[in-house]
Design a protein around this motif. Structure first.
Motif, PDB file in Angstrom:
ATOM      1  N   SER A  62       1.267  -7.810  -3.446  1.00 49.20           N
ATOM      2  CA  SER A  62       0.734  -7.393  -2.141  1.00 49.20           C
ATOM      3  C   SER A  62      -0.282  -8.449  -1.717  1.00 49.20           C
ATOM      4  CB  SER A  62       0.066  -6.015  -2.287  1.00 49.20           C
ATOM      5  OG  SER A  62      -1.047  -5.897  -1.445  1.00 49.20           O
ATOM      6  N   THR A  63      -0.226  -8.863  -0.460  1.00 46.06           N
ATOM      7  CA  THR A  63      -1.192  -9.888  -0.009  1.00 46.06           C
ATOM      8  C   THR A  63      -2.608  -9.312  -0.030  1.00 46.06           C
ATOM      9  OG1 THR A  63      -0.725  -9.277   2.282  1.00 46.06           O
ATOM     10  CG2 THR A  63       0.413 -11.230   1.429  1.00 46.06           C
ATOM     11  N   LYS A 122       5.055  -4.974  -3.894  1.00 44.66           N
ATOM     12  CA  LYS A 122       4.285  -3.715  -3.910  1.00 44.66           C
ATOM     13  C   LYS A 122       3.405  -3.628  -2.670  1.00 44.66           C
ATOM     14  CE  LYS A 122       3.982  -2.891  -8.847  1.00 44.66           C
ATOM     15  NZ  LYS A 122       3.250  -3.347 -10.000  1.00 44.66           N
ATOM     16  N   GLY A 123       4.015  -3.807  -1.494  1.00 37.97           N
ATOM     17  CA  GLY A 123       3.252  -3.735  -0.246  1.00 37.97           C
ATOM     18  C   GLY A 123       2.644  -2.346  -0.086  1.00 37.97           C
ATOM     19  N   GLY A 142       0.717   0.580   2.268  1.00 45.67           N
ATOM     20  CA  GLY A 142       0.467   1.047   3.629  1.00 45.67           C
ATOM     21  C   GLY A 142      -0.740   1.967   3.641  1.00 45.67           C
ATOM     22  N   ARG A 143      -1.036   2.547   4.810  1.00 48.60           N
ATOM     23  CA  ARG A 143      -2.161   3.474   4.898  1.00 48.60           C
ATOM     24  C   ARG A 143      -1.807   4.762   4.180  1.00 48.60           C
ATOM     25  NH1 ARG A 143      -2.462   4.834  10.166  1.00 48.60           N
ATOM     26  NH2 ARG A 143      -4.447   5.879   9.827  1.00 48.60           N
ATOM     27  N   ARG A 146       0.659   5.016   1.168  1.00 45.03           N
ATOM     28  CA  ARG A 146       2.108   4.881   1.295  1.00 45.03           C
ATOM     29  C   ARG A 146       2.567   3.490   0.880  1.00 45.03           C
ATOM     30  NH1 ARG A 146       1.782   8.150   6.564  1.00 45.03           N
ATOM     31  NH2 ARG A 146       0.952   6.203   7.350  1.00 45.03           N
ATOM     32  N   TRP A 176       4.579   0.083   1.702  1.00 44.40           N
ATOM     33  CA  TRP A 176       4.969  -0.673   2.909  1.00 44.40           C
ATOM     34  C   TRP A 176       6.181  -1.507   2.541  1.00 44.40           C
ATOM     35  CZ3 TRP A 176       3.889  -0.715   7.980  1.00 44.40           C
ATOM     36  CH2 TRP A 176       4.226  -1.839   8.726  1.00 44.40           C
ATOM     37  N   TYR A 235       3.782 -10.987   6.229  1.00 42.07           N
ATOM     38  CA  TYR A 235       2.821 -10.114   5.563  1.00 42.07           C
ATOM     39  C   TYR A 235       1.576 -10.957   5.318  1.00 42.07           C
ATOM     40  CZ  TYR A 235       7.398  -8.125   5.178  1.00 42.07           C
ATOM     41  OH  TYR A 235       8.655  -7.677   5.496  1.00 42.07           O
ATOM     42  N   LYS A 279       7.628   1.389  15.542  1.00 40.83           N
ATOM     43  CA  LYS A 279       6.519   0.588  15.004  1.00 40.83           C
ATOM     44  C   LYS A 279       6.997  -0.816  14.645  1.00 40.83           C
ATOM     45  CE  LYS A 279       3.192   1.044  11.195  1.00 40.83           C
ATOM     46  NZ  LYS A 279       2.396   2.036  10.465  1.00 40.83           N
ATOM     47  N   GLY A 288       1.761  -2.855  11.321  1.00 39.54           N
ATOM     48  CA  GLY A 288       0.792  -1.911  10.757  1.00 39.54           C
ATOM     49  C   GLY A 288      -0.366  -2.676  10.135  1.00 39.54           C
ATOM     50  N   MET A 289      -1.494  -2.013  10.046  1.00 36.86           N
ATOM     51  CA  MET A 289      -2.690  -2.664   9.483  1.00 36.86           C
ATOM     52  C   MET A 289      -3.330  -1.815   8.416  1.00 36.86           C
ATOM     53  SD  MET A 289      -4.819  -4.108  12.637  1.00 36.86           S
ATOM     54  CE  MET A 289      -3.892  -4.991  13.846  1.00 36.86           C
ATOM     55  N   LEU A 290      -3.820  -2.478   7.397  1.00 42.66           N
ATOM     56  CA  LEU A 290      -4.535  -1.778   6.329  1.00 42.66           C
ATOM     57  C   LEU A 290      -5.788  -2.578   5.998  1.00 42.66           C
ATOM     58  CD1 LEU A 290      -4.546   0.415   4.043  1.00 42.66           C
ATOM     59  CD2 LEU A 290      -3.339  -1.252   2.630  1.00 42.66           C
ATOM     60  N   VAL A 335      -2.115  -7.189   7.508  1.00 38.42           N
ATOM     61  CA  VAL A 335      -1.259  -6.919   8.665  1.00 38.42           C
ATOM     62  C   VAL A 335       0.188  -7.206   8.289  1.00 38.42           C
ATOM     63  CG1 VAL A 335      -0.703  -7.610  11.033  1.00 38.42           C
ATOM     64  CG2 VAL A 335      -3.066  -7.568  10.291  1.00 38.42           C
ATOM     65  N   GLY A 336       1.044  -6.246   8.522  1.00 34.14           N
ATOM     66  CA  GLY A 336       2.476  -6.470   8.319  1.00 34.14           C
ATOM     67  C   GLY A 336       3.125  -6.456   9.682  1.00 34.14           C
TER      68      GLY A 336
HETATM   69  C1  BTN Z   1       0.362   0.939   7.629  1.00 30.33           C
HETATM   70  O1  BTN Z   1       0.583   1.858   6.834  1.00 30.33           O
HETATM   71  O2  BTN Z   1       0.719   1.006   8.795  1.00 30.33           O
HETATM   72  C2  BTN Z   1      -0.358  -0.310   7.159  1.00 30.33           C
HETATM   73  C3  BTN Z   1       0.575  -1.322   6.634  1.00 30.33           C
HETATM   74  C4  BTN Z   1      -0.094  -2.601   6.191  1.00 30.33           C
HETATM   75  C5  BTN Z   1       0.889  -3.544   5.539  1.00 30.33           C
HETATM   76  C6  BTN Z   1       0.293  -4.871   5.273  1.00 30.33           C
HETATM   77  S1  BTN Z   1       1.517  -6.065   4.826  1.00 30.33           S
HETATM   78  C7  BTN Z   1       0.272  -7.194   4.409  1.00 30.33           C
HETATM   79  C8  BTN Z   1      -0.798  -6.401   3.683  1.00 30.33           C
HETATM   80  N1  BTN Z   1      -0.489  -6.279   2.269  1.00 30.33           N
HETATM   81  C9  BTN Z   1      -0.261  -5.012   1.916  1.00 30.33           C
HETATM   82  O3  BTN Z   1       0.044  -4.639   0.764  1.00 30.33           O
HETATM   83  N2  BTN Z   1      -0.359  -4.209   2.979  1.00 30.33           N
HETATM   84  C10 BTN Z   1      -0.738  -4.938   4.172  1.00 30.33           C
END
Ligand code: BTN
Length: 328
Positions: free
Chosen positions: A82-83, A108-109, A111-112, A115, A117, A126, A177, A180-182, A199-200
């Protein structure tokens, strides 16, 4: 060659600029062809760029950043868990800030709300930025809505695409969508230690290859607009917007633009929404957001409730196509 646009650049000029021979220029260009570049070569005229790679190419990305006058160290990785995690590791190793970590594939991205991603599609970007800001933790809630507003506004202006924002920070197109941002921060007794802003953004990914459930709610810019984007140029542009927006935020010069632009892009405004606020079910009509980033919800009893970044959904799906006209 990027600067020259559709003009040719002579082999001699390139050789002189790079302080290499003309044969070396030619052999470098041959190597770049393997990366997805295409050049047109004309005797007596030189070379011009015909096609750039359809995936993130770190050198090209840096060239676009340079063109945008954006000075930001970028760590590019072909693949990473994950970045956001990599940015945290870099911050723990005292990497100087700001900097960016970018990839085209995450295993292993995140999300908020814990969750996953989905981040398998190399046509997407990413991105995480590492900051060590000096602002009060109270402001964190408005940080991502502000960044989302700037991102949305500037992408609409440059690419003329009908983007909207779904509170607190999702970018939507035609009701689906695309971004998305985390934001994850470490806060101690003295205040914020650091922030990782992830940001993805789905740029040229092909939704048909995504999991079925995701295809219902998400899309890519190319699939939605039925056109193609230069991914490296767009990612460089996104980085420069995010960096500018961050600087405006820490210099406290963001509020006027936020108040002006948020309502233009607010997809929820005047819509009936329902969902959960923490564990509490909520229902009402969305009435914009406060400067602190909370959603104003008009309840059935006429009272306004302020919601922090909970999970909301729309009571009825939006036909976003009919809503484009109130984009600026
Ligand atoms: C959401 O749930 O809307 C937020 C998603 C955020 C995804 C980005 S991708 C780059 C960065 N690395 C991650 O693991 N997540 C964020």
């Amino acid at each position: 060659m990027l600067e020259a646009g559709s003009d040719f650049v002579s082999g001699n000029d390139l050789a002189a600029l790079l302080e290499i021979s003309r044969v070396s220029v030619w052999s470098h260009l041959e190597k770049l062809k393997d990366d997805g570049f295409e050049f047109e070569a004309l005797r007596n005229k030189g070379y011009r760029l015909k096609k750039t790679p359809s995936f993130i190419h770190p050198d090209l990305l840096n060239a676009y950043l340079w063109n945008n006058n954006t000075s930001l160290p970028v760590i590019y990785l072909e693949e990473i868990d994950s970045t956001n995690s990599e940015t945290e590791r870099q911050l723990a190793n005292n990497h100087s800030t700001p900097f960016a970590v970018i990839t085209g594939k995450q295993s292993k991205g995140r999300g908020r709300h814990g969750r996953v991603w989905y981040a398998e599609d190399r046509g997407n970007a990413y991105i995480s930025l590492g900051f060590k800001p000096n602002f009060s933790p109270d402001l964190i809630r408005s940080f991502t809505p502000w960044i989302a507003t700037e991102l949305c506004h500037n992408l609409v202006l440059k690419y003329h695409i009908p983007l909207k924002i779904k509170w607190p920070n999702d970018l939507m197109i035609y009701g689906k969508k695309v971004c998305g941002m985390l934001a994850e921060s470490r806060i101690d007794m003295d205040g914020i230690r650091d922030i990782v802003l992830g940001v993805g953004i789905n740029i040229s990914g092909n939704p048909e290859t995504w999991p079925e459930e995701l295809q219902q709610k998400a899309t890519s810019l190319e699939a939605a607009c039925k056109c193609s984007f230069n991914i490296n140029e767009m990612v460089a542009y996104i980085l420069s917007i995010m960096l500018n927006a961050y600087n405006q935020f820490i210099n406290n010069t963001w509020r006027i633009a936020f108040e002006k632009n948020w309502p233009h892009y607010d997809i929820l405004y005047n819509k009936e929404v329902n969902g959960f606020h923490g564990r509490m079910p909520v229902e009402g009509i969305a009435k914009g957001i406060t400067e602190e980033g909370s959603l104003r919800l008009l309840l059935k009893n006429g009272k306004i409730e302020l919601l922090d970044a909970g999970e909301l959904s729309l009571s009825e799906p939006i036909n976003n196509k009919l809503k484009i006209e109130h984009n600026v």
